[in-house]
Scaffold this motif. Structure first.
Motif, short mmCIF file in Angstrom:
data_model
loop_
_atom_site.label_atom_id
_atom_site.label_comp_id
_atom_site.label_asym_id
_atom_site.label_seq_id
_atom_site.Cartn_x
_atom_site.Cartn_y
_atom_site.Cartn_z
N GLU A 75 43.85 46.63 49.14
CA GLU A 75 45.25 46.50 49.56
C GLU A 75 45.93 47.87 49.65
N TYR A 76 45.44 48.83 48.86
CA TYR A 76 46.01 50.19 48.90
C TYR A 76 45.63 50.86 50.21
N LEU A 77 44.40 50.65 50.65
CA LEU A 77 43.97 51.20 51.92
C LEU A 77 44.82 50.67 53.07
N LEU A 78 45.23 49.41 52.98
CA LEU A 78 45.92 48.76 54.09
C LEU A 78 47.42 48.97 54.06
N THR A 79 48.00 49.09 52.88
CA THR A 79 49.46 49.16 52.78
C THR A 79 49.99 50.52 52.36
N GLY A 80 49.18 51.30 51.67
CA GLY A 80 49.66 52.57 51.14
C GLY A 80 50.51 52.41 49.91
N ARG A 81 50.63 51.20 49.37
CA ARG A 81 51.44 50.98 48.17
C ARG A 81 50.55 51.02 46.93
N ALA A 82 50.78 52.03 46.10
CA ALA A 82 50.01 52.17 44.86
C ALA A 82 50.74 51.46 43.73
N THR A 83 50.04 50.57 43.04
CA THR A 83 50.60 49.85 41.91
C THR A 83 49.65 49.99 40.73
N GLU A 84 50.05 49.44 39.59
CA GLU A 84 49.14 49.47 38.46
C GLU A 84 47.85 48.72 38.77
N LYS A 85 47.91 47.72 39.67
CA LYS A 85 46.73 46.95 40.02
C LYS A 85 45.74 47.78 40.86
N THR A 86 46.23 48.77 41.60
CA THR A 86 45.31 49.65 42.32
C THR A 86 44.56 50.55 41.35
N ASP A 87 45.24 50.95 40.29
CA ASP A 87 44.57 51.71 39.22
C ASP A 87 43.53 50.84 38.53
N VAL A 88 43.84 49.55 38.34
CA VAL A 88 42.90 48.65 37.68
C VAL A 88 41.63 48.52 38.52
N PHE A 89 41.78 48.41 39.85
CA PHE A 89 40.61 48.33 40.71
C PHE A 89 39.75 49.59 40.57
N SER A 90 40.39 50.76 40.57
CA SER A 90 39.65 52.02 40.42
C SER A 90 38.92 52.05 39.08
N LEU A 102 31.12 42.23 33.42
CA LEU A 102 32.08 41.21 33.83
C LEU A 102 33.50 41.79 33.87
N VAL A 103 33.82 42.67 32.92
CA VAL A 103 35.12 43.33 32.95
C VAL A 103 35.25 44.15 34.23
N GLY A 104 34.18 44.86 34.60
CA GLY A 104 34.20 45.64 35.82
C GLY A 104 34.45 44.79 37.05
N LEU A 105 33.80 43.62 37.11
CA LEU A 105 33.99 42.72 38.26
C LEU A 105 35.38 42.10 38.25
N ALA A 106 35.88 41.76 37.05
CA ALA A 106 37.23 41.19 36.97
C ALA A 106 38.27 42.19 37.48
N CYS A 107 38.07 43.47 37.16
CA CYS A 107 39.00 44.51 37.63
C CYS A 107 38.84 44.77 39.12
N SER A 108 37.68 44.39 39.68
CA SER A 108 37.38 44.68 41.09
C SER A 108 37.67 43.50 42.00
N GLN A 109 38.39 42.50 41.50
CA GLN A 109 38.75 41.34 42.33
C GLN A 109 39.51 41.81 43.57
N PRO A 110 39.18 41.27 44.75
CA PRO A 110 39.91 41.66 45.96
C PRO A 110 41.41 41.34 45.88
N ASP A 111 41.75 40.23 45.21
CA ASP A 111 43.15 39.85 45.07
C ASP A 111 43.75 40.59 43.88
N PRO A 112 44.73 41.44 44.11
CA PRO A 112 45.30 42.22 42.99
C PRO A 112 45.90 41.34 41.90
N LEU A 113 46.42 40.16 42.25
CA LEU A 113 47.02 39.28 41.24
C LEU A 113 45.97 38.70 40.30
#
Length: 719
Positions: free
Chosen positions: A556-571, A640-651
């Motif tokens: 979602e960061y690639l598409l919108t340019g909006r950085a949130t705490e959830k983009t950090d979680v994905f990283s 599993l924690v890594g995959l949970a943080c890598s969910q495509p849906d930020p929510l």
């Protein structure tokens, strides 16, 4: 009257009597005498070479390592010393006193030793081992006079034992040797040893005395005749050299004083003494206090406070000047007036420049929060040896990182030199204003900053174990699993602090293994806040320029340019999978996994782990180099924690506080579906095209976006 005018007036008033004194006494300065000691030297007066470094104010010639190592180091007084009188080739008389200790963390390992050195150059570093850093790799002498303290019995150099003192003249085969056991000195004891070396240029007698006591022994351990003129040039450098040979031996110079003069040819020998006995008695084993470490003055002054230049003329020169008549006096007065005018002009230029720089620095400082310390550019330039390329230890966002040794206290630091452009300055201001307010055990600590001469610099604690990516991919020994778990927990704790515990939420935007540093205990320290942004809690962030490194960026960061705490979680999720699997987030030519067809095709780590999870083979993702040396339950939980943080849906991604609880076992990992959920964005196919088009799988990218999710304005690849 302005502050500048008052300062100039005050300085001229102070210097005027000195000027008049010099004028009417016709003072002539000669360079016949050199005197200095550790108590008054500035660090700029010492030149450190090789492994030599400062340690709590004293000089260590070799590294402080707990594992066997072969290396060498030198320290020199930075100014050359005259050793022969012009025209006569008469050698100088000199005296030096120094205190040193040799300790070994592993007494069974082989040593090497150290030496007091008189050398024609101060740049050449010799090889390690028994040569004490005095011979090159081919065993050839580089020209020197040295007094060695050898802890290694080397048959090649005809050593008598591993505890002796010797005189070396352009060779490691000593021409004069003394057994230190005869005077009850044990070099390997770790105790402080005192040494006096004296040479009389008139009698050509060379004396070496050694003792644990602060009092010089009545009889030297070595006394012999030496025509020093055969082994020295007109000017030579003085200092120390030391080396190790597959050992953990540490060589410390705690005190050093030196004095030389040609006046001994008329009857007196210069003396070089220990520090005052009230505070500087040497050996703790002799019921006395250890000598203080060198007191290094700030490097803001280039003067060598302790170097004295003695006059060769008497005050009777005034009478001689008067006898030469009024013409001579008028000439001297005219020349002196001219000199004073030039001197005043230089003062005006210097102080106007100084006040201009102060004003500029204060203006810049108003843009940011005052940091723990504002360093001078001169300090940091000296610390990094003029930003030498050999001191580069990494590259951060919009800047290069150098290893530095601070002149003031010898501390080893990391100096980030930001890029010389407007973007680099903006990133610097962002990093400085954000990290200066942060305090957490898992964040790299900022020591201070500098903005002078168009340079913008940040000073951090140096992390001795480097970055996490180097520990994972460049170390000869695989990083053990317990260390990996501790590191992941530390990073999660730091991010939880940034996201939920700061006054303003901090979005890092560049979480990756190369920005995670490791301290001496392999504890994680998150660094490089050049891309970080501060936002108020619960406030929707604005769309900006998306920036980061492929493989760590949330879709979602690639598409919108909006950085949130959830983009950090994905990283962070990408980092977790990278640490657990020992594979980079984007790799070329991976033999197993999605898209691994060779020919330089990039494989995405997150996709690969999802595919293994779908097949019920999640543990297959564990790093093969660990050879199964891990708890399977812990490994499964971490993956599993890594995959949970890598969910495509930020929510669907957890908060970092929840991640910490998962890693320590306080809460269960949420159910992660076997099949990776599809993206909720209608432009998901654009993301796939974007990933397939990346030419550098590990490069940093910047994507310019608008507020519309479907509008891509462009993409730049930054290596």
């Amino acid at each position: 009257m302005s502050l500048l005018s008052r300062d100039l007036s005050r300085i001229i008033t102070l210097l005027y009597p000195c000027f008049i004194f010099c004028l009417f006494n016709n003072v002539v300065v000669t360079f016949s005498t050199t005197e200095f000691d550790f108590g008054t030297l500035t660090l700029s007066s010492l030149k450190l070479i090789g492994d030599a470094h400062m340690n709590n104010g004293s000089v260590r010639l070799t590294r402080d390592l707990t594992v066997p190592y072969s290396g060498s180091g030198k320290v020199f007084y930075s100014q050359p010393v005259r050793f022969r009188e012009p025209g006569t080739h008469s050698p100088t008389s000199f005296s030096t006193f120094f205190s040193f200790s040799i300790s070994n963390l592993n007494p069974s390992s082989i040593g090497a030793g150290l030496a007091f050195v008189i050398s024609p150059d101060d740049d050449t570093l010799g090889s390690a081992g028994g040569s004490l850093g005095l011979l090159d790799d081919k065993g050839l002498a580089m020209g020197f006079v040295a007094v060695e303290f050898d802890t290694l019995m080397d048959v090649e150099f005809k050593d008598i034992n591993g505890n002796h003192v010797g005189l070396d003249l352009n060779s490691m085969v000593s021409t004069q040797v003394g057994d230190l056991s005869a005077v009850n000195i044990d070099l390997k004891s770790g105790d402080l040893v005192n040494c006096w070396i004296e040479y009389d240029g008139l009698t050509r007698v060379f004396n070496i005395s050694v003792s644990y006591s602060n009092l010089k022994p009545k009889d030297p351990i070595l006394s012999f005749s030496l025509d020093l003129d055969q082994y020295v040039n007109d000017f030579m450098y003085v200092g120390f050299s030391g080396s190790t040979q597959g050992s953990t031996e540490i060589h410390n110079i705690d005190w050093w004083s030196f004095s030389s003069s040609f006046e001994s040819n008329s009857g007196s020998v210069p003396t070089s003494s220990p520090p005052p006995p009230t505070t500087n008695l040497m050996n703790p084993t002799a019921n006395s206090v250890k000598s203080p470490p060198p007191s290094l003055a700030p490097s803001g002054s280039d003067s060598i406070a302790s170097t004295t230049q003695k006059s060769s003329k008497s005050s009777s020169c005034h009478n001689q000047l008067c006898k030469q008549g009024p013409g001579a006096v008028a000439g001297v007065v005219t020349a002196s007036a001219f000199f004073l005018a030039i001197f005043a002009g230089v003062l005006i230029w210097f102080f106007s420049k100084k006040y201009k720089n102060v004003k500029k620095s204060e203006s810049f400082a108003s843009e940011v929060i005052r940091m723990p310390k504002e360093f001078s550019y001169r300090e940091l330039k000296s610390a990094t040896k003029c930003f030498n390329a050999n001191r580069i230890i990494g590259h951060g966002a919009f800047g290069t990182v150098y290893k530095g040794i601070l002149p003031e206290n010898g501390d080893i630091v990391a100096v980030k030199r930001c890029s010389h452009n407007s973007q680099g300055k903006n990133e610097f201001l962002s990093e400085l204003s954000i990290i200066g307010t942060l305090r957490h055990r898992n964040l790299v600590r900022l020591q201070g900053w500098c903005h002078e001469k168009g340079e913008i610099l940040l000073v951090y604690d140096l992390m001795p174990n480097g970055s996490l990516d180097k520990a994972l991919f460049e170390a000869r020994i695989p990083l053990p699993w317990p260390y990996r778990r501790k590191i992941l927990l530390g990073v999660a704790s730091a991010l939880a602090y940034l996201h939920q515990e700061c006054e303003n939420q901090v979005i890092h935007r560049d979480i990756k293994t190369s920005n995670i540093m490791l301290d001496e205990g392999f504890n994680a320290r998150l660094g490089d806040f050049g891309l970080a942004r501060q936002v108020e809690h619960d406030k929707s962030p604005d769309a900006t320029v998306a920036a980061g490194t492929m493989g760590y960026l949330a879709p979602e960061y690639l598409l919108t340019g909006r950085a949130t705490e959830k983009t950090d979680v994905f990283s962070y999720g990408a980092v977790v999978l990278e640490v657990a699997s020992g594979r980079r987030p984007i790799e070329k030519d991976v033999n197993s996994g999605v898209g691994a067809k060779g020919g330089g095709v990039c494989s995405n780590l997150v996709e690969w782990v999802w595919s293994l999870h779908r097949e019920g083979r999640l543990l297959t993702a564990a790093d093969a180099r660990l050879e199964g040396q891990f708890d399977e339950g812990e490994m499964r939980r971490v993956l599993l924690v890594g995959l949970a943080c890598s969910q495509p849906d930020p929510l669907a991604r957890p908060t970092m506080r929840n991640v910490v609880q998962m890693l320590v076992g306080e809460t269960e990992v949420p159910i992660v579906p076997r099949t990776k959920p599809s993206m909720s964005f209608s432009t998901s196919h654009l993301l796939l095209s974007l990933q397939d088009s990346v030419s550098d799988c590990n490069g940093m990218i910047t994507i310019s976006t608008s507020s519309s999710e479907n509008d891509f304005n462009g993409i730049d690849h930054l290596v």
